[in-house]
Write a protein that holds these residues in place. Structure first.
Motif, PDB file in Angstrom:
ATOM      1  N   ASP A   1      -2.570   4.941  -2.283  1.00 33.86           N
ATOM      2  CA  ASP A   1      -3.560   5.558  -1.385  1.00 33.86           C
ATOM      3  C   ASP A   1      -4.356   6.597  -2.176  1.00 33.86           C
ATOM      4  OD1 ASP A   1      -4.983   6.891   0.585  1.00 33.86           O
ATOM      5  OD2 ASP A   1      -3.215   7.554   1.700  1.00 33.86           O
TER       6      ASP A   1
ATOM      7  N   GLY B   1       0.860  -1.170   0.000  1.00 35.21           N
ATOM      8  CA  GLY B   1       0.000   0.000   0.000  1.00 35.21           C
ATOM      9  C   GLY B   1       0.897   1.220   0.000  1.00 35.21           C
TER      10      GLY B   1
ATOM     11  N   CYS C   1      -5.717   0.904   1.905  1.00 39.71           N
ATOM     12  CA  CYS C   1      -5.661   0.750   0.441  1.00 39.71           C
ATOM     13  C   CYS C   1      -5.094  -0.618   0.057  1.00 39.71           C
ATOM     14  CB  CYS C   1      -4.878   1.888  -0.213  1.00 39.71           C
ATOM     15  SG  CYS C   1      -3.117   1.914   0.130  1.00 39.71           S
TER      16      CYS C   1
ATOM     17  N   LYS D   1      -6.758   5.283  -7.585  1.00 37.58           N
ATOM     18  CA  LYS D   1      -8.147   5.616  -7.241  1.00 37.58           C
ATOM     19  C   LYS D   1      -9.161   5.266  -8.333  1.00 37.58           C
ATOM     20  CE  LYS D   1     -10.798   9.319  -4.986  1.00 37.58           C
ATOM     21  NZ  LYS D   1     -12.053   9.014  -5.645  1.00 37.58           N
TER      22      LYS D   1
ATOM     23  N   PHE E   1     -11.172   2.630   1.106  1.00 39.11           N
ATOM     24  CA  PHE E   1      -9.865   2.040   0.852  1.00 39.11           C
ATOM     25  C   PHE E   1      -8.733   3.042   0.957  1.00 39.11           C
ATOM     26  CE2 PHE E   1     -10.687  -2.270  -0.260  1.00 39.11           C
ATOM     27  CZ  PHE E   1     -11.977  -2.296  -0.766  1.00 39.11           C
ATOM     28  N   SER E   2      -8.868   4.006   1.867  1.00 46.22           N
ATOM     29  CA  SER E   2      -7.814   5.024   1.906  1.00 46.22           C
ATOM     30  C   SER E   2      -6.854   4.784   3.059  1.00 46.22           C
ATOM     31  CB  SER E   2      -8.423   6.421   2.000  1.00 46.22           C
ATOM     32  OG  SER E   2      -8.745   6.701   3.334  1.00 46.22           O
TER      33      SER E   2
ATOM     34  N   ILE F   1      -9.820   1.596  -8.288  1.00 48.65           N
ATOM     35  CA  ILE F   1     -10.571   1.183  -7.107  1.00 48.65           C
ATOM     36  C   ILE F   1     -12.044   1.526  -7.306  1.00 48.65           C
ATOM     37  CG2 ILE F   1     -10.861   1.459  -4.619  1.00 48.65           C
ATOM     38  CD1 ILE F   1      -7.873   2.161  -4.447  1.00 48.65           C
TER      39      ILE F   1
END
Lengths: 352, 361
Positions: free
Chosen positions: A42, A15, A82, A62, A77-78, A65
């Protein structure tokens, strides 16, 4: 006794909470280069990722995702969470994952530790959760089961999870770190230990490996602190996830190991500044631990998904009313099971 | 790394600790331990032929008991103390008047740590016993009370006080404590790995307790440290410490006491004959398969609030559930009761125990 784990059965999932991964990747190159890597950026990180050449990897950001997961989920998912996206989209049997502020450590003799190889060894050899071996891991070189260890328990069980440790910056909570700002973990304990069945353990997500096929769904981004931040001591998501994993493993008769390998954790952050954010996490543990100690899963739950589903419902029922964070965690867990079923277990990788 | 500004020295506890040593040959090994053991009172339990004289190296303060003494002091109750087996050492626990016991075998010597320094095993055991245990939640950095360590993130604060430590189980470098089958298969294996950790064995988890390098708080757990019926006239040997360990762990779990394992290391010099061992252990190896599920499922009623009460209750369950495995367990259950009776006689609460000691029986 040990399984033959092939290189192409492994994904290394990172991540990325910082954009410049150059020195991280270069330091780990000797250990990582054989494997396929999944790097998940992230979503909160604005800058472009800087990754050195020469690796076999896939990068997810992003937009990826959002496309795969959609906006209908409670899961965020931050930050440190992530990486779970990486676990979701991986198609390999085993995952090794570590924080991007860790470097290879040196053992007591001064040699660089190949953390990846050690995790693989841990997963490839059995765990022994039903009886404590006083010489620790009996499957290590030069060791065995001691006198008094029942023979019927000597074949052990499959190890589904390997929790590694850290030198230098230890994974203490913010209050402890604030109290002892100079303390660093310098003790290299040369052992791998199976965590006994029914014993709970705070699993730190900094340096882990697991059998994705068997326990993947139990590693989940669920417990999010209100003030969760970008330092480990501002999070509890891995601790929560680790409790789930242990409960699931205990129920399914799988093993969890802790100890080697060590990684070297870089100094960063100011614990005192983080105190305010993590204090709520510290308070929550007082409820979290008794809850997980008392959770009982039904016999019909025979897969990790089943187990997570049951735990999520138990969280909703028993903890949901105590704090909205728990109610959200329960929802996130149920969402995760759905996601895992639709995305996580399909045969082709959702490449965008 | 910076050391803490003040490290309080480990108290010697020289008037609160007895060292119990079973022996059948000689005590030459004490010479190597002299720098560490000299301040302490020794209780020597002489096994085998009582007419033989065991020479104790000069300068040590000790009391010595041979079989005749044991018979004299315990009378008919002496039947619970094994003969021709190091299990007889538990007689030493019974006659001691101290708060702590350290027991060590006569083929165990001073080991060196990775820096080459001699390890003061007794000092480490004292440290282990004087600091709390943490059986309810596993700390991934092992003993949180050690210098340079602490509780990790996620460890509930309410559990950080720990519980009193009842047992400190040390380990061995060189000849490892293997059973006979393992010794036969790996005669040359030596334990060379120095694992720099002490850990609490979590509640509900059993372990094989080795009596070679063991310390305990006699006041907290003494009566549970009965080393069973072994050796001469018995169908089994080399399970004395195992038996004591399983009983002790179950009782510690019930009473909320802690058991630690790990440092200190001693150097185990003598490999016993694996064929002789096989003969002694033979029954134990397959009885064990019944014993472990028994101990894993034992529950002690809430009104068992003392070690003695727990132990008597355990003896009842041994008779009930293990009597059918072999007649030996009926005898053992009776011996467990005899042991407690003898313990209480020699260790009355309140009364002057010296009077009873001299009276004998």
């Amino acid at each position: 006794m040990s399984l033959a784990i092939k290189d192409d059965e492994i994904d290394v999932v990172i991540g990325a909470l910082r954009s410049d991964l150059t020195s991280f990747m270069n330091e780990w190159r000797p250990m990582f280069s054989r494997f396929h890597l999944i790097i998940v950026k992230d979503p909160d990180l604005k800058e472009e990722l800087k990754i050195p050449e020469g690796f076999n990897l896939d990068v997810y950001k992003k937009p990826d995702i959002d496309q795969v997961v959609g906006s209908s989920t409670a899961i965020i998912f931050s930050g440190y969470s992530c990486r779970y996206f990486g676990y979701l989209v991986s198609r390999k049997k085993y995952i090794i994952s570590m924080d991007d502020d860790c470097l290879p450590a040196r053992d007591n003799k001064g040699f660089l530790v190949d953390a990846v190889a050690q995790h693989i060894t841990n997963l490839a050899t059995p765990a022994t959760p039903f009886f404590f071996n006083t010489l620790y891991d009996p499957f290590s070189e030069g060791v065995d089961f001691v006198r008094g260890y029942p023979f019927s328990l000597r074949s052990g069980v499959k190890c589904a999870f390997s929790c590694g440790l850290w030198l230098n910056l230890a994974d203490h909570d913010a209050p402890t770190q604030a109290l002892k700002p100079g303390q660093r973990n310098s003790r290299y304990v040369d052992a791998v230990i199976t965590v006994p069945v029914r014993a709970l353990v705070p699993v730190s997500g900094i340096n882990i490996a697991f059998d994705r096929e068997v326990v993947g769904p139990a590693l989940l981004p669920a417990l999010r602190l209100a003030g969760e931040g970008k330092f480990r001591w501002e999070t509890m998501e891995d601790i929560w996830s680790g409790m789930c994993v242990k409960v699931v493993c205990d129920h399914l008769g799988l093993g969890v190991k802790t100890g080697l390998p060590y990684v070297w954790r870089n100094d960063r952050g100011d614990a005192i500044a983080s105190l305010k954010k993590e204090w709520e996490g510290v308070k929550l543990m007082e409820e979290v631990v008794p809850f997980f100690q008392s959770v009982r899963l039904p016999r019909e739950a025979t897969t990790a998904e089943d187990c997570v589903f049951e735990v999520a419902n138990a969280v909703k029922e028993q903890l949901g009313s105590r704090d909205p964070m728990f109610a959200r965690a329960a929802t996130a867990m149920l969402d995760w099971v759905k996601l895992w079923k639709s995305v996580g277990s399909s045969s082709s990788s959702p490449r965008v | 790394m910076a050391q803490p500004a003040t490290i309080s020295p480990t108290p010697l506890l020289k008037d609160e600790l007895d060292i119990v040593i079973p022996t059948i040959r000689n005590l030459d090994f004490l010479e190597m331990w002299r720098p560490f053991f000299l301040p302490y009172h020794l209780i020597i339990v002489q096994d085998g032929d009582p007419s033989k004289t065991i020479k104790v190296p000069a300068g040590f303060d000790y009391e010595l008991y041979n079989r005749n003494d044991i018979n004299k002091i315990l009378g008919p109750k002496a039947s619970c103390i094994s003969f021709k087996d190091s299990a007889c050492r538990c007689f030493g626990y019974m006659v001691s008047k101290k708060k702590y016991i350290y027991t060590i075998d006569d083929d165990c010597f001073v080991a060196k740590d990775p820096s080459g320094k001699d390890i003061n095993a007794l000092e480490q055991h004292i440290k282990n016993l004087l600091s709390p245990s943490t059986p309810f939640f596993f700390n991934t950095l092992y003993d949180p009370y050690r210098a340079g360590a602490d509780f990790v993130r996620g460890y509930p604060f309410s559990l950080r006080e720990g519980v009193p430590t009842a047992v400190s189980h040390g380990l061995w470098l060189n000849i490892p404590d293997y059973d006979a089958p393992t010794q036969l298969v790996k005669p040359l294996e030596r334990n060379t790995r120095y694992v720099d950790a002490i850990m609490t064995i979590t509640k509900g988890t059993l372990f094989p307790m080795c009596g070679m390098n063991l310390a305990f708080n006699r006041e907290l757990i003494g009566p549970a440290m009965y080393f069973g019926l072994m050796g001469d006239g018995q169908p089994i040997g080399r399970y004395d410490d195992m038996w004591a360990g399983w009983c002790t762990k179950v009782i510690c779990d019930h009473l909320g006491l802690g058991v630690k394992s790990g440092l200190p290391y001693i150097w185990h010099s003598k490999a016993s004959n694996p064929f002789v061992n096989l003969k002694k252990e033979y029954k134990g190896i397959y009885w064990q398969e019944e014993l472990i599920p028994f101990f894993q499922s034992v529950t002690l009623p809430k009104d068992c609030s003392t070690v003695q009460k727990c132990y008597i209750e355990l003896s009842k369950q041994v008779k009930e559930k293990l009597g059918k495995v072999d007649e030996y367990f009926n005898k053992l259950a009776d011996a467990m009761v005899t042991w407690i009776e003898a313990w209480d006689e020699l260790n009355p609460t309140g009364a002057k125990s010296a009077e009873l000691f001299n009276a004998g029986k």
